[in-house]
Motif scaffolding. Structure first.
Motif, PDB file in Angstrom:
ATOM      1  N   LEU A 145     -10.858  -6.283 -11.597  1.00 51.99           N
ATOM      2  CA  LEU A 145     -11.472  -7.615 -12.058  1.00 51.99           C
ATOM      3  C   LEU A 145     -11.102  -8.721 -12.159  1.00 51.99           C
ATOM      4  CD1 LEU A 145     -14.203  -5.782 -14.430  1.00 51.99           C
ATOM      5  CD2 LEU A 145     -14.610  -6.503 -11.990  1.00 51.99           C
ATOM      6  N   GLU A 146      -9.836  -9.040 -12.559  1.00 52.29           N
ATOM      7  CA  GLU A 146      -8.972 -10.235 -12.553  1.00 52.29           C
ATOM      8  C   GLU A 146      -8.816 -10.797 -11.364  1.00 52.29           C
ATOM      9  OE1 GLU A 146      -4.922 -12.112 -14.634  1.00 52.29           O
ATOM     10  OE2 GLU A 146      -5.436  -9.976 -14.909  1.00 52.29           O
TER      11      GLU A 146
ATOM     12  N   GLN B 180     -18.550  -2.451  -6.298  1.00 49.90           N
ATOM     13  CA  GLN B 180     -17.763  -1.154  -6.454  1.00 49.90           C
ATOM     14  C   GLN B 180     -17.234  -0.730  -7.893  1.00 49.90           C
ATOM     15  OE1 GLN B 180     -15.468  -0.717  -3.125  1.00 49.90           O
ATOM     16  NE2 GLN B 180     -17.259  -0.580  -1.518  1.00 49.90           N
ATOM     17  N   THR B 181     -16.436  -2.005  -8.171  1.00 52.59           N
ATOM     18  CA  THR B 181     -15.460  -1.837  -9.520  1.00 52.59           C
ATOM     19  C   THR B 181     -16.782  -1.838 -10.736  1.00 52.59           C
ATOM     20  OG1 THR B 181     -14.070  -3.425  -8.574  1.00 52.59           O
ATOM     21  CG2 THR B 181     -14.048  -3.283 -10.827  1.00 52.59           C
TER      22      THR B 181
ATOM     23  N   LYS C  46       1.030  -1.316  -0.080  1.00 52.36           N
ATOM     24  CA  LYS C  46       0.121  -0.018  -0.021  1.00 52.36           C
ATOM     25  C   LYS C  46       0.721   1.363   0.007  1.00 52.36           C
ATOM     26  CE  LYS C  46      -3.986  -2.216   2.211  1.00 52.36           C
ATOM     27  NZ  LYS C  46      -4.608  -2.349   3.720  1.00 52.36           N
ATOM     28  N   ALA C  47       1.805   1.176   0.950  1.00 52.11           N
ATOM     29  CA  ALA C  47       2.837   2.471   0.944  1.00 52.11           C
ATOM     30  C   ALA C  47       3.500   2.437  -0.443  1.00 52.11           C
ATOM     31  CB  ALA C  47       3.898   2.332   1.990  1.00 52.11           C
ATOM     32  N   ALA C  48       3.910   1.675  -1.286  1.00 55.35           N
ATOM     33  CA  ALA C  48       4.717   1.685  -2.325  1.00 55.35           C
ATOM     34  C   ALA C  48       3.763   2.363  -3.391  1.00 55.35           C
ATOM     35  CB  ALA C  48       5.019   0.199  -2.939  1.00 55.35           C
ATOM     36  N   GLN C  49       2.350   1.786  -3.495  1.00 54.00           N
ATOM     37  CA  GLN C  49       1.579   2.265  -4.401  1.00 54.00           C
ATOM     38  C   GLN C  49       1.265   3.676  -4.102  1.00 54.00           C
ATOM     39  OE1 GLN C  49      -1.619   0.422  -6.036  1.00 54.00           O
ATOM     40  NE2 GLN C  49      -3.137   1.844  -5.575  1.00 54.00           N
ATOM     41  N   SER C  50       1.279   4.189  -2.990  1.00 56.67           N
ATOM     42  CA  SER C  50       0.871   5.375  -2.475  1.00 56.67           C
ATOM     43  C   SER C  50       2.086   6.558  -2.995  1.00 56.67           C
ATOM     44  CB  SER C  50       0.755   5.684  -0.997  1.00 56.67           C
ATOM     45  OG  SER C  50      -0.375   4.962  -0.626  1.00 56.67           O
ATOM     46  N   ARG C  51       3.191   5.996  -3.213  1.00 58.64           N
ATOM     47  CA  ARG C  51       4.200   6.702  -3.606  1.00 58.64           C
ATOM     48  C   ARG C  51       4.560   6.451  -5.294  1.00 58.64           C
ATOM     49  NH1 ARG C  51       9.437   4.665  -3.934  1.00 58.64           N
ATOM     50  NH2 ARG C  51       9.785   2.430  -3.147  1.00 58.64           N
ATOM     51  N   GLY C  52       3.984   5.735  -5.671  1.00 53.17           N
ATOM     52  CA  GLY C  52       3.805   5.468  -7.142  1.00 53.17           C
ATOM     53  C   GLY C  52       4.698   4.548  -7.524  1.00 53.17           C
TER      54      GLY C  52
ATOM     55  N   LEU D  48      -6.113  -1.984  -4.240  1.00 49.74           N
ATOM     56  CA  LEU D  48      -4.929  -1.403  -4.685  1.00 49.74           C
ATOM     57  C   LEU D  48      -5.145  -0.932  -6.297  1.00 49.74           C
ATOM     58  CD1 LEU D  48      -1.954  -2.780  -2.854  1.00 49.74           C
ATOM     59  CD2 LEU D  48      -3.029  -0.597  -2.501  1.00 49.74           C
ATOM     60  N   HIS D  49      -5.650  -2.210  -7.098  1.00 50.44           N
ATOM     61  CA  HIS D  49      -5.835  -1.922  -8.640  1.00 50.44           C
ATOM     62  C   HIS D  49      -6.986  -0.938  -8.587  1.00 50.44           C
ATOM     63  CE1 HIS D  49      -2.827  -4.547 -10.016  1.00 50.44           C
ATOM     64  NE2 HIS D  49      -3.405  -5.420  -9.592  1.00 50.44           N
ATOM     65  N   LEU D  50      -7.982  -0.878  -7.694  1.00 48.41           N
ATOM     66  CA  LEU D  50      -9.276  -0.177  -8.075  1.00 48.41           C
ATOM     67  C   LEU D  50      -9.129   1.179  -7.449  1.00 48.41           C
ATOM     68  CD1 LEU D  50     -12.266  -0.153  -8.407  1.00 48.41           C
ATOM     69  CD2 LEU D  50     -12.699  -0.833  -6.264  1.00 48.41           C
ATOM     70  N   SER D  51      -8.037   1.543  -6.490  1.00 49.65           N
ATOM     71  CA  SER D  51      -7.903   2.871  -5.960  1.00 49.65           C
ATOM     72  C   SER D  51      -7.001   3.435  -7.136  1.00 49.65           C
ATOM     73  CB  SER D  51      -7.120   2.844  -4.741  1.00 49.65           C
ATOM     74  OG  SER D  51      -5.741   2.111  -4.887  1.00 49.65           O
ATOM     75  N   GLY D  52      -6.040   2.735  -7.914  1.00 47.96           N
ATOM     76  CA  GLY D  52      -5.374   3.076  -9.016  1.00 47.96           C
ATOM     77  C   GLY D  52      -6.087   3.386 -10.533  1.00 47.96           C
ATOM     78  N   ASN D  53      -7.202   3.228 -10.425  1.00 52.73           N
ATOM     79  CA  ASN D  53      -8.108   3.067 -11.756  1.00 52.73           C
ATOM     80  C   ASN D  53      -7.550   1.831 -12.443  1.00 52.73           C
ATOM     81  OD1 ASN D  53      -9.627   5.340 -10.786  1.00 52.73           O
ATOM     82  ND2 ASN D  53      -8.091   6.774 -11.485  1.00 52.73           N
ATOM     83  N   GLU D  54      -6.951   0.923 -12.133  1.00 57.48           N
ATOM     84  CA  GLU D  54      -6.549  -0.388 -13.108  1.00 57.48           C
ATOM     85  C   GLU D  54      -7.996  -1.348 -12.889  1.00 57.48           C
ATOM     86  OE1 GLU D  54      -1.835  -0.189 -12.204  1.00 57.48           O
ATOM     87  OE2 GLU D  54      -2.979  -1.010 -10.753  1.00 57.48           O
TER      88      GLU D  54
END
Length: 414
Positions: free
Chosen positions: A184-185, A206-207, A137-143, A173-179
């Motif tokens: 869905l996969e 939600q997705t 989660k931390a890694a995604q938050s910093r890109g 994480l994918h959902l929050s990143g619009n992936e």
């Protein structure tokens, strides 16, 4: 280590002192006799002779030394294991401190520091899964998406039995990143493992909603309801929104078969809601299938009087215009002063080539409530009859009314 050794030395001295005292007391007691006795030991050609008091004193001291030697040997044998356990405990405590620090840093938005703390001591943690998921989660938050995926894979390798927890985190994480496709996969795999898992179903909902996939939501609704993922009121709201969106999508594409299929699946309580049925009937009329819904539309009006549906009924290209007019005239006995109904009757009368009746209905409608559409219909009728001056007056009044309506909508906005 020095502290531990000092404790052992102190332990030896504490045990040695009573042994010396006990041996000394035994020695003094035996020496107090006139004949304290003696002890003779013989081994082969060797012999040892001493007084009984010396022998007992030596025996006590020897027992103590032997006991201490055995205890020391046992301690030395177990020492490496104790040192390893102590080292593991120290590292475990550090990992626990790192986990707490990482969670606090994540909560405060210090993503890079949180990630570093969590990963540094993960190998010694009792909960490596929590370290890796929080670090992801931390890694995604910093890109750092590559790092995120790496941590998720390591989490899966360390805890293969926690597929649901890891998959949910991955999907979130994918959902929050619009992936959305990746989300869905991941959720599809989880749904195959646990079809009734509430969190999986909620994330799927939600997705789909974020993606605007209302057909998928419609198919998911029974599971959301049966497994109580949402409240009853939330289910009804979602069901209403899903069918409304599907009807609008079908109407926009003009696919009559799909539109009829969706309408057939709409629950009765949704059909009765204001505006829902109007979407279906309007789409059918625009799609050239108005005649197919004429009777259904008339029945809907007979059950629940609605102005929008009434206007749509007047727009139906009926195969039997006289029958259509007769049906509308029957409603006049109940809604005799309804300006919209009178305008619709004027329109239908004109369609049946009964201009006299049409003119009467339109004039009655305008007398009750002037509308742009009624002025337009009456103007067209007068034009067809060659009454240009009267027709021009109708068009003029219609334009003035339309202009006033436009101004009234603009002024509040200003």
């Amino acid at each position: 280590m020095k502290k531990l050794f000092s404790k052992k030395i102190l332990y030896v001295l504490v045990l040695l002192l009573p042994a010396i005292v006990l041996g000394g007391l035994a020695y003094v007691w035996l020496e107090s006799f006139d004949t304290p006795g003696y002890v003779l030991l013989g081994i082969g050609h060797w012999s040892l002779e001493t007084t009984l008091s010396v022998f007992i004193f030596a025996l006590i001291i020897t027992f103590f030394l032997l006991y201490f030697s055995l205890r020391t040997l046992d301690y030395l044998i177990r020492l490496p294991g104790q040192l390893k356990a102590r080292s593991r405990l120290v590292k475990f405590n550090r990992s626990q401190d790192a986990l707490i620090s990482g969670l606090v840093d994540s909560a405060e938005g210090n993503w890079e520091r949180a990630e570093t703390a969590l990963i540094k001591h993960v190998s010694h943690s009792g909960a490596p899964l929590l370290h890796y998921l929080t670090a992801a989660k931390a890694a995604q938050s910093r890109g750092a998406l590559d790092k995120r995926d790496e941590y998720l894979k390591k989490a899966s390798d360390h805890a293969p039995d926690s597929a649901i927890a890891i998959g949910l985190t991955q999907a979130e994480l994918h959902l929050s990143g619009n992936e959305f496709d990746q989300a869905l996969e991941a959720l599809g795999k989880l749904h195959a493992i646990e079809p009734s898992h509430a969190s999986v179903l909620k994330l799927l909902h939600q997705t789909y909603k974020t993606m605007g996939d209302w057909e998928a939501i419609r198919k998911l609704l029974p599971s959301l309801h049966s497994h109580k993922v949402l409240l009853e009121t939330e289910i009804r709201q979602l069901e209403t929104e899903a069918f409304t969106r599907l009807l609008k999508q079908s109407a926009a594409t003009g696919h009559i078969d799909t539109l009829q299929q969706h309408w057939a699946e709409v629950p009765n309580y949704i059909r009765k809601l204001s505006g829902i049925s109007a979407i279906y009937f309007a789409a059918m009329i625009n799609g050239g299938a108005g005649a197919d819904i004429e009777d259904e539309l008339a029945l809907a009006l007979s059950i629940d009087w609605d102005t929008t549906l009434l206007v749509l009924f007047g727009s139906v290209p009926s195969n039997d215009a006289l029958k259509q007019l007769a049906m509308a005239e029957r409603w006049l006995s109940v809604h005799e002063n309804d300006a919209v109904l009178l305008a619709v009757l004027g329109k239908l009368s004109a369609k049946c080539a009964d201009n006299t009746k049409a003119r009467t209905y339109l004039q009655q409608s305008l007398a009750i409530e002037p509308t742009v559409s009624a002025y337009q219909l009456l103007g067209d009728l007068l034009t067809a009859e060659g009454e240009q001056a009267e027709a021009s007056q109708c068009y003029k009044k219609g334009l003035e009314l339309a202009s006033n309506e436009a101004v009234s909508r603009i002024i509040p906005a200003v």
